[in-house]
Design an enzyme around this catalytic site. Sequence first.
Site, short mmCIF file in Angstrom:
data_model
loop_
_atom_site.label_atom_id
_atom_site.label_comp_id
_atom_site.label_asym_id
_atom_site.label_seq_id
_atom_site.Cartn_x
_atom_site.Cartn_y
_atom_site.Cartn_z
N VAL A 132 0.91 -1.14 0.00
CA VAL A 132 0.00 0.00 0.00
C VAL A 132 0.96 1.20 0.00
CG1 VAL A 132 -1.83 1.21 1.24
CG2 VAL A 132 -1.78 -1.30 1.22
N PRO A 133 1.23 1.73 -1.19
CA PRO A 133 2.42 2.56 -1.42
C PRO A 133 2.35 4.00 -0.90
CG PRO A 133 1.16 2.40 -3.42
CD PRO A 133 0.48 1.52 -2.42
N CYS A 134 2.44 4.15 0.39
CA CYS A 134 2.45 5.50 0.98
C CYS A 134 3.71 6.26 0.56
CB CYS A 134 2.30 5.44 2.49
SG CYS A 134 3.40 4.30 3.32
N HIS A 135 4.74 5.56 0.12
CA HIS A 135 5.95 6.25 -0.35
C HIS A 135 5.68 7.03 -1.64
CE1 HIS A 135 6.04 2.35 -2.46
NE2 HIS A 135 6.68 2.99 -3.43
N ARG A 136 4.57 6.78 -2.30
CA ARG A 136 4.23 7.47 -3.54
C ARG A 136 3.47 8.78 -3.28
NH1 ARG A 136 2.13 1.98 -6.42
NH2 ARG A 136 4.18 0.95 -6.52
#
Length: 177
Positions: A132-136
């Site tokens: 769940v790409p919170c880094h994006r």
Amino acid sequence: MQYTSYYHSPLGDILLAADDIGLTGLWFVGQKYFALYLDQEHVEKETPILKDTKKWLDIYFQGQEPEFQLPLHFIGTDFQKEVWEILYAIPYGKTMTYGEIAGIIAKRKGLKRMSAQAVGGAVGHNEISIIVPCHRVVGSQGSLTGYAGGIDKKVALLKLEGVSMDSFSIPKTGTAL
């Protein structure tokens, strides 16, 4: 019951957690909010979900987009779950701002606006990092802020996905450093 297993990534050790429904957690060891919602009573055991998660991560850390989805089990408030669903839909190699996410939620709820700070709080408490790409998620002016795993890991993950770093900046102060 939750089950855990460790994964050794190029960016550091990762703790994985799952229950019978799906993946419940993926944290870099020592990150902010590490294993915050992990059941006190959990068992270290290699389940099929955790094995599949490791395969997904192997593909991802080779610089490729995994072509399969994992079963996920979000544990949080309704608002957090709504934010995490939006995160999950951000395409590989793309970014979105906190404000854009707030706008999506405001539109869904029929509101004029939604607080980007509230979105930031939910993003920061994402329990299933990377997948769940919170880094994006980036700041409106291209600031690389708000990653519980640390700004260095956020930069490395974006670069791994082929994101051009030219329009981004690293804040000199803040909670994400």
